[in-house]
Design a protein around this motif. Structure first.
Motif, PDB file in Angstrom:
ATOM      1  N   LEU A  99     -50.642 -33.166 -14.368  1.00 34.75           N
ATOM      2  CA  LEU A  99     -49.992 -33.888 -13.286  1.00 34.75           C
ATOM      3  C   LEU A  99     -48.643 -34.340 -13.823  1.00 34.75           C
ATOM      4  O   LEU A  99     -48.566 -34.992 -14.871  1.00 34.75           O
ATOM      5  CB  LEU A  99     -50.805 -35.122 -12.872  1.00 34.75           C
ATOM      6  N   ARG A 100     -47.580 -33.966 -13.128  1.00 35.87           N
ATOM      7  CA  ARG A 100     -46.239 -34.391 -13.540  1.00 35.87           C
ATOM      8  C   ARG A 100     -45.658 -35.261 -12.430  1.00 35.87           C
ATOM      9  O   ARG A 100     -45.564 -34.845 -11.277  1.00 35.87           O
ATOM     10  CB  ARG A 100     -45.346 -33.190 -13.811  1.00 35.87           C
ATOM     11  N   PHE A 101     -45.298 -36.478 -12.794  1.00 36.25           N
ATOM     12  CA  PHE A 101     -44.781 -37.468 -11.857  1.00 36.25           C
ATOM     13  C   PHE A 101     -43.267 -37.557 -12.014  1.00 36.25           C
ATOM     14  O   PHE A 101     -42.772 -37.794 -13.129  1.00 36.25           O
ATOM     15  CB  PHE A 101     -45.396 -38.840 -12.136  1.00 36.25           C
ATOM     16  N   GLY A 102     -42.529 -37.394 -10.940  1.00 39.67           N
ATOM     17  CA  GLY A 102     -41.074 -37.481 -10.964  1.00 39.67           C
ATOM     18  C   GLY A 102     -40.622 -38.925 -10.833  1.00 39.67           C
ATOM     19  O   GLY A 102     -40.146 -39.334  -9.775  1.00 39.67           O
ATOM     20  N   THR A 103     -40.756 -39.674 -11.897  1.00 41.49           N
ATOM     21  CA  THR A 103     -40.471 -41.106 -11.844  1.00 41.49           C
ATOM     22  C   THR A 103     -38.983 -41.413 -11.683  1.00 41.49           C
ATOM     23  O   THR A 103     -38.628 -42.474 -11.173  1.00 41.49           O
ATOM     24  CB  THR A 103     -41.045 -41.812 -13.085  1.00 41.49           C
ATOM     25  N   ALA A 104     -38.103 -40.498 -12.089  1.00 40.80           N
ATOM     26  CA  ALA A 104     -36.662 -40.733 -11.918  1.00 40.80           C
ATOM     27  C   ALA A 104     -36.316 -40.906 -10.444  1.00 40.80           C
ATOM     28  O   ALA A 104     -35.534 -41.790 -10.087  1.00 40.80           O
ATOM     29  CB  ALA A 104     -35.856 -39.592 -12.528  1.00 40.80           C
ATOM     30  N   VAL A 159     -52.294 -44.506 -17.841  1.00 40.01           N
ATOM     31  CA  VAL A 159     -53.104 -43.680 -16.951  1.00 40.01           C
ATOM     32  C   VAL A 159     -54.561 -43.828 -17.356  1.00 40.01           C
ATOM     33  O   VAL A 159     -54.869 -44.210 -18.484  1.00 40.01           O
ATOM     34  CB  VAL A 159     -52.696 -42.186 -16.994  1.00 40.01           C
ATOM     35  N   TYR A 160     -55.436 -43.522 -16.427  1.00 44.12           N
ATOM     36  CA  TYR A 160     -56.862 -43.560 -16.712  1.00 44.12           C
ATOM     37  C   TYR A 160     -57.585 -42.679 -15.713  1.00 44.12           C
ATOM     38  O   TYR A 160     -57.037 -42.306 -14.678  1.00 44.12           O
ATOM     39  CB  TYR A 160     -57.401 -44.989 -16.693  1.00 44.12           C
ATOM     40  N   ARG A 161     -58.813 -42.349 -16.030  1.00 44.76           N
ATOM     41  CA  ARG A 161     -59.637 -41.617 -15.091  1.00 44.76           C
ATOM     42  C   ARG A 161     -60.295 -42.619 -14.152  1.00 44.76           C
ATOM     43  O   ARG A 161     -61.127 -43.426 -14.564  1.00 44.76           O
ATOM     44  CB  ARG A 161     -60.709 -40.795 -15.802  1.00 44.76           C
ATOM     45  N   GLY A 162     -59.907 -42.573 -12.913  1.00 46.58           N
ATOM     46  CA  GLY A 162     -60.457 -43.482 -11.917  1.00 46.58           C
ATOM     47  C   GLY A 162     -61.688 -42.895 -11.257  1.00 46.58           C
ATOM     48  O   GLY A 162     -62.263 -41.910 -11.727  1.00 46.58           O
ATOM     49  N   SER A 163     -62.077 -43.509 -10.169  1.00 44.69           N
ATOM     50  CA  SER A 163     -63.259 -43.033  -9.447  1.00 44.69           C
ATOM     51  C   SER A 163     -62.914 -42.795  -7.991  1.00 44.69           C
ATOM     52  O   SER A 163     -61.890 -43.180  -7.501  1.00 44.69           O
ATOM     53  CB  SER A 163     -64.387 -44.045  -9.555  1.00 44.69           C
ATOM     54  N   GLU A 213     -39.757 -38.808 -16.232  1.00 45.96           N
ATOM     55  CA  GLU A 213     -40.976 -38.179 -15.727  1.00 45.96           C
ATOM     56  C   GLU A 213     -42.131 -38.575 -16.626  1.00 45.96           C
ATOM     57  O   GLU A 213     -41.948 -38.961 -17.775  1.00 45.96           O
ATOM     58  CB  GLU A 213     -40.855 -36.658 -15.635  1.00 45.96           C
ATOM     59  N   VAL A 214     -43.316 -38.491 -16.052  1.00 44.94           N
ATOM     60  CA  VAL A 214     -44.551 -38.744 -16.800  1.00 44.94           C
ATOM     61  C   VAL A 214     -45.439 -37.534 -16.603  1.00 44.94           C
ATOM     62  O   VAL A 214     -45.672 -37.116 -15.463  1.00 44.94           O
ATOM     63  CB  VAL A 214     -45.267 -40.016 -16.293  1.00 44.94           C
ATOM     64  N   ALA A 215     -45.922 -36.964 -17.697  1.00 48.14           N
ATOM     65  CA  ALA A 215     -46.824 -35.814 -17.632  1.00 48.14           C
ATOM     66  C   ALA A 215     -48.182 -36.226 -18.190  1.00 48.14           C
ATOM     67  O   ALA A 215     -48.263 -36.792 -19.282  1.00 48.14           O
ATOM     68  CB  ALA A 215     -46.265 -34.640 -18.418  1.00 48.14           C
ATOM     69  N   VAL A 216     -49.222 -35.935 -17.430  1.00 49.17           N
ATOM     70  CA  VAL A 216     -50.591 -36.252 -17.833  1.00 49.17           C
ATOM     71  C   VAL A 216     -51.368 -34.945 -17.847  1.00 49.17           C
ATOM     72  O   VAL A 216     -51.477 -34.274 -16.820  1.00 49.17           O
ATOM     73  CB  VAL A 216     -51.240 -37.247 -16.848  1.00 49.17           C
ATOM     74  N   VAL A 217     -51.900 -34.591 -19.008  1.00 46.71           N
ATOM     75  CA  VAL A 217     -52.635 -33.336 -19.179  1.00 46.71           C
ATOM     76  C   VAL A 217     -54.095 -33.671 -19.434  1.00 46.71           C
ATOM     77  O   VAL A 217     -54.403 -34.529 -20.270  1.00 46.71           O
ATOM     78  CB  VAL A 217     -52.052 -32.513 -20.353  1.00 46.71           C
TER      79      VAL A 217
END
Length: 111
Positions: A60-65, A107-111, A80-84
């Motif tokens: 998941l890549r978030f375009g924070t800019a 970040v975390y794994r939610g439900s 940007e923030v990338a979560v693999v």
């Protein structure tokens, strides 16, 4: 197939982060293959991302800019923030929230 959703919260403002571009990509031998993209809604949610297969490594890549340009007048420290993460077998859905502020994120794994 496993569904994927996310939720972005701006912890510095204490509210959902609307308008954050989000891209979902699959890791392949040749690099990253984009599966789909979305933008967070007024509640900070992107729930219309495509599903991925069990055993896949996804990003998941978030375009924070783009988000920080809309809510502040400074250059963001994290543009940007990338979560693999890996999609485990027998999982039906992953919710991966991002807690964001101008100089940090979690970040975390939610439900």
């Amino acid at each position: 197939m496993t569904g994927i959703s996310t939720h972005v919260l701006d912890t510095s403002l204490g509210r959902p982060a609307a308008g954050v571009p989000v891209e979902l990509a699959l890791q392949t031998e040749g690099g990253w293959q984009v599966l789909g993209a979305s933008v967070t809604d007024s509640d900070g949610r992107a729930e219309d991302l495509p599903a991925a297969e069990a055993g896949s490594v996804v990003r998941l890549r978030f375009g924070t800019a783009a988000y920080f340009a809309a809510v502040s007048d400074g250059t963001p420290f994290f543009p940007e923030v990338a979560v693999v993460f890996t999609i485990a077998p027998a999982q039906h859905h992953y919710h991966v929230p991002l807690l964001l502020n101008p100089f940090g994120y979690s970040v975390y794994r939610g439900s």
